[in-house]
Design an enzyme around this catalytic site. Structure first.
Site, mmCIF file in Angstrom:
data_model
loop_
_atom_site.group_PDB
_atom_site.id
_atom_site.type_symbol
_atom_site.label_atom_id
_atom_site.label_comp_id
_atom_site.label_asym_id
_atom_site.label_seq_id
_atom_site.Cartn_x
_atom_site.Cartn_y
_atom_site.Cartn_z
ATOM 1 N N TYR A 164 -54.923 -62.089 -15.675
ATOM 2 C CA TYR A 164 -54.412 -61.032 -14.798
ATOM 3 C C TYR A 164 -55.528 -60.034 -14.444
ATOM 4 C CZ TYR A 164 -50.970 -57.331 -13.590
ATOM 5 O OH TYR A 164 -50.221 -56.361 -12.974
ATOM 6 N N LYS A 168 -56.977 -59.109 -10.810
ATOM 7 C CA LYS A 168 -56.760 -57.751 -10.297
ATOM 8 C C LYS A 168 -58.067 -57.055 -9.913
ATOM 9 C CE LYS A 168 -52.274 -57.214 -10.285
ATOM 10 N NZ LYS A 168 -51.596 -57.300 -8.963
HETATM 11 P P1 NAD Z 1 -41.888 -57.615 -10.320
HETATM 12 O O1 NAD Z 1 -41.929 -58.823 -11.176
HETATM 13 O O2 NAD Z 1 -40.614 -56.877 -10.207
HETATM 14 O O3 NAD Z 1 -42.386 -57.943 -8.838
HETATM 15 C C1 NAD Z 1 -43.207 -59.018 -8.485
HETATM 16 C C2 NAD Z 1 -42.497 -59.802 -7.408
HETATM 17 O O4 NAD Z 1 -43.379 -60.818 -6.899
HETATM 18 C C3 NAD Z 1 -41.253 -60.535 -7.947
HETATM 19 O O5 NAD Z 1 -40.117 -60.161 -7.211
HETATM 20 C C4 NAD Z 1 -41.594 -62.005 -7.767
HETATM 21 O O6 NAD Z 1 -40.478 -62.828 -7.455
HETATM 22 C C5 NAD Z 1 -42.612 -61.967 -6.638
HETATM 23 N N1 NAD Z 1 -43.470 -63.149 -6.601
HETATM 24 C C6 NAD Z 1 -44.059 -63.767 -7.651
HETATM 25 N N2 NAD Z 1 -44.755 -64.836 -7.240
HETATM 26 C C7 NAD Z 1 -44.631 -64.888 -5.898
HETATM 27 C C8 NAD Z 1 -45.143 -65.765 -4.911
HETATM 28 N N3 NAD Z 1 -45.926 -66.792 -5.236
HETATM 29 N N4 NAD Z 1 -44.816 -65.540 -3.619
HETATM 30 C C9 NAD Z 1 -44.004 -64.502 -3.275
HETATM 31 N N5 NAD Z 1 -43.484 -63.650 -4.187
HETATM 32 C C10 NAD Z 1 -43.796 -63.837 -5.480
HETATM 33 O O7 NAD Z 1 -43.017 -56.643 -10.876
HETATM 34 P P2 NAD Z 1 -43.614 -55.262 -10.324
HETATM 35 O O8 NAD Z 1 -43.943 -54.455 -11.513
HETATM 36 O O9 NAD Z 1 -42.790 -54.691 -9.262
HETATM 37 O O10 NAD Z 1 -45.020 -55.764 -9.730
HETATM 38 C C11 NAD Z 1 -45.439 -55.585 -8.396
HETATM 39 C C12 NAD Z 1 -46.954 -55.642 -8.351
HETATM 40 O O11 NAD Z 1 -47.492 -54.527 -9.058
HETATM 41 C C13 NAD Z 1 -47.557 -56.884 -9.006
HETATM 42 O O12 NAD Z 1 -48.666 -57.320 -8.260
HETATM 43 C C14 NAD Z 1 -48.002 -56.371 -10.357
HETATM 44 O O13 NAD Z 1 -49.027 -57.145 -10.904
HETATM 45 C C15 NAD Z 1 -48.452 -54.983 -9.993
HETATM 46 N N6 NAD Z 1 -48.532 -54.056 -11.103
HETATM 47 C C16 NAD Z 1 -47.413 -53.602 -11.710
HETATM 48 C C17 NAD Z 1 -47.540 -52.697 -12.777
HETATM 49 C C18 NAD Z 1 -46.347 -52.120 -13.453
HETATM 50 O O14 NAD Z 1 -46.536 -51.230 -14.308
HETATM 51 N N7 NAD Z 1 -45.137 -52.548 -13.127
HETATM 52 C C19 NAD Z 1 -48.822 -52.310 -13.224
HETATM 53 C C20 NAD Z 1 -49.937 -52.786 -12.568
HETATM 54 C C21 NAD Z 1 -49.791 -53.658 -11.501
#
Ligand code: NAD
Length: 303
Positions: A164, A168
């Protein structure tokens, strides 16, 4: 000052839940027509569902305009089709929020090559594919706003997330070059490192923190970074109600005279070379060699 997205067409990948859903809802509330992309898989990227469709229904109920797209960001031809469909329906694509993501956390010792490849593929290649699919349209329109979703893991590291973190930080590198190439076409590209209580973090955050880090608090940063007056090349962190910037910086180069350019000479100067002072955030890679030449000039008076 009110920030509107009227007449803008926005694609948000992975917008079936979590952060992406919040971005899509707020973009639509502010007048954007939104492509809600999500293949609706589980947290580790397996399976499919109609998550995107549910968000579209929510947007429509609130009087907004949206279409669902169930494509995987890992398939370039599907990303091209998603953009072509949006253009056909609404005449352009102005905003892309690369948000789709999966997790396959394990220590590097236990991580299988497939888990490494898959996570890099969804985050890094998925964002590159979606961006590439929009790029020509944004150039032709002389308007584009792209947001990469980075992470503190990419910027600073995190135990158990080698795959990851690699993806990132790769996204920040992608953003840094795209913002240079896009500048003359009014394409602005930024990176966001969110912190939010979503299904991605539900078993990682204690309950109180999960509530505190409500994903709605990330929305202001994300939407500003894709707005008309957005900066470009920014790396922004957002969570709970706290917002900050981050930079990739270098200190002043230390010029070693020829006789000292040995492993021992480097070791002897390590304290100076690694000093965290006089930091500067170059705006392009060329500034690194420029800074080295400046150090030479300072010492030798030549160059
Ligand atoms: P989440 O799991 O709710 O959202 C991710 C979404 O991406 C899901 O709905 C999933 O179905 C979709 N997805 C996965 N693979 C896919 C694909 N191949 N094609 C299309 N859609 C796909 O999690 P989140 O926390 O809302 O994450 C959103 C973004 O933020 C991600 O990139 C995550 O890495 C990043 N992020 C989140 C956090 C946090 O604290 N939540 C921290 C750092 C980064």
């Amino acid at each position: 000052m009110s920030i509107s997205f009227k007449d803008k067409v926005a694609i948000v990948t992975g917008a079936g839940g979590g952060l992406g859903r919040e971005y899509a809802l707020e973009l639509a509330r502010r007048g954007a027509r939104v492509v809600v992309n999500d293949l609706g898989g589980s947290r580790d990227g397996t399976g499919h569902s109609d998550m995107a469709l549910q968000v579209v229904e929510e947007i429509e109920k609130a009087g907004g305009e949206a279409v669902s797209n169930g494509a995987s960001v890992t398939e370039y031809d599907q990303m091209e089709k998603m953009v072509a469909d949006a253009k056909q329906k609404w005449g352009g694509v102005h905003i892309l929020i690369n948000n789709a993501g999966v997790l396959r956390d394990k220590t590097f010792a236990k991580m299988e090559p497939e888990d490494f490849e898959f996570v890099v593929k969804v985050h890094l290649l998925g964002s590159a594919y979606a961006s590439k699919a929009c790029w020509e349209t944004m150039r032709e329109q002389s308007y584009g706003r792209i947001l990469m979703t980075a992470s503190s893991t990419g910027l600073f590291g995190n135990f158990g997330q080698a795959n990851y973190g690699a993806a990132k930080l790769g996204l920040v590198g992608l953003a840094k070059t795209l913002q240079l190439e896009g500048a003359k076409y009014n394409i602005k590209v930024n990176s966001l490192a969110p912190v939010a209580g979503t299904r991605m973090t539900e078993d990682l955050f204690p309950e109180e923190a999960f509530k505190l880090f409500d994903p709605v608090n990330v929305v202001p940063a994300a939407l500003y970074l894709v707005s008309e007056d957005a900066p470009s090349n920014a790396i922004v962190g957002a969570g709970a109600g706290g917002y900050h910037s981050a930079w990739v910086e270098m200190n002043e180069a230390v010029w070693l005279p020829e006789g000292e350019r040995t492993v021992e000479g480097f070791a002897a100067n390590w304290a100076k070379i690694s000093e965290e002072s006089n930091l500067h955030a170059p705006q392009s890679g060329a500034e690194q060699s420029g800074a080295i030449l400046q150090a030479m000039q300072k010492v030798t008076g030549t160059g």
